[in-house]
Design a protein around this motif. Sequence first.
Motif, PDB file in Angstrom:
ATOM      1  N   GLU A   2      -5.676  -7.967   1.216  1.00 49.06           N
ATOM      2  CA  GLU A   2      -6.862  -8.332   1.048  1.00 49.06           C
ATOM      3  C   GLU A   2      -7.610  -8.068   2.226  1.00 49.06           C
ATOM      4  O   GLU A   2      -8.617  -7.423   2.339  1.00 49.06           O
ATOM      5  CB  GLU A   2      -7.014  -9.492   0.658  1.00 49.06           C
ATOM      6  CG  GLU A   2      -6.694 -10.008  -0.834  1.00 49.06           C
ATOM      7  CD  GLU A   2      -6.526 -11.409  -1.288  1.00 49.06           C
ATOM      8  OE1 GLU A   2      -6.845 -12.292  -0.317  1.00 49.06           O
ATOM      9  OE2 GLU A   2      -6.141 -11.663  -2.205  1.00 49.06           O
TER      10      GLU A   2
ATOM     11  N   HIS B  99       0.951  -1.171  -0.070  1.00 48.59           N
ATOM     12  CA  HIS B  99      -0.045   0.081   0.031  1.00 48.59           C
ATOM     13  C   HIS B  99       1.026   1.285   0.077  1.00 48.59           C
ATOM     14  O   HIS B  99       0.327   2.508  -0.502  1.00 48.59           O
ATOM     15  CB  HIS B  99      -1.016  -0.040   1.258  1.00 48.59           C
ATOM     16  CG  HIS B  99      -1.887  -1.119   1.356  1.00 48.59           C
ATOM     17  ND1 HIS B  99      -2.698  -1.618   0.164  1.00 48.59           N
ATOM     18  CD2 HIS B  99      -2.501  -1.895   2.271  1.00 48.59           C
ATOM     19  CE1 HIS B  99      -3.501  -2.494   0.469  1.00 48.59           C
ATOM     20  NE2 HIS B  99      -3.360  -2.814   1.796  1.00 48.59           N
TER      21      HIS B  99
ATOM     22  N   ASN C 295      -7.979  -4.270   3.176  1.00 50.03           N
ATOM     23  CA  ASN C 295      -8.923  -3.805   2.035  1.00 50.03           C
ATOM     24  C   ASN C 295     -10.282  -3.965   2.360  1.00 50.03           C
ATOM     25  O   ASN C 295     -11.202  -3.828   1.447  1.00 50.03           O
ATOM     26  CB  ASN C 295      -8.571  -4.290   0.760  1.00 50.03           C
ATOM     27  CG  ASN C 295      -7.429  -3.672   0.067  1.00 50.03           C
ATOM     28  OD1 ASN C 295      -7.008  -2.527   0.656  1.00 50.03           O
ATOM     29  ND2 ASN C 295      -6.700  -4.217  -0.831  1.00 50.03           N
TER      30      ASN C 295
END
Length: 297
Positions: free
Chosen positions: A268, A213, A271
């Motif tokens: 994941e 990120h 997110n």
Amino acid sequence: MNRITVLLITILLSIVMIGCASNDVTEDDDKSNEGSNNNNKTLTFGKTPWTSTVPPTEIAKIILEDIGYEVEEEEADAGVVFAGLGSGDVDIFMDYWEPQHTPLLEEFSDSIEILSTSYENAEWGLAVPEYMEDVHDVGDLKGKEDIVNNEVLAIEAGDPAVEDVPKVIDKYDLDMEMVNSSEAAMIAATKAKLDNKEPVVLFGWRPHSMFNHLDIKLLTNEQATEYFIASDVSVVANEKLKEDAPDAYDFLSNWSIPIVDMEEMIAEIENGEDPEEVAQTWIDNNKDKVDEMLENE
């Protein structure tokens, strides 16, 4: 004579039928026991607040539940988790970092066993944004301390992983201090700096989604190679696991997972995806590997 013969035959048939019925009951009991042997013990996982603990814990939890165990989680910091492993209140911890957590393991070494290595050579140390183009080694921070407010952003002070940070600062004679907070707070503060293209130094490690990120890089530390040594990450358990839950012990003794897979799952989950669904997807996509880990179960 015929009556006696008929009577004897009847008695013999009754005995045979009773014997068969007993065998059927015994076989049914055996089959039932086979399905319930694993339910004799509820397994408790230690779960730290680190993102790296979540995917392996969720994966192992699903697999162990599939083979019949009841599974619980105990959320706490590393010190409490290891105390629980030592006392037997916690059975399994999926995220033991060596050498960072070696002091914790040694404190309870009589009661804790290393079962397997999840992945090797997990890098960690000080990190900076990629746009700090003239900073590649920790030594490059010398004379630039003020542009990062003389701070190294780091996680909780009680975590053994950050003990090397002040040692490296001293080794390079940097005019900097470690500022501790939660992992989430550290990442949030770093992101705020990156959004404004400001210089920042933080404590970084892999596997972690910060490298997915955030546009950051780990620094080398050529003059302090005795610190920030790449880690091996392992599964540890209370010593009684082998006796109390042999199937779980065998499975976890075969455990391993690629560090790249770990970082993808961490990203994941961060997110917004459900951790259990992320873990189940990994299991579905890695059936051969799961079967290998269960082969001695």
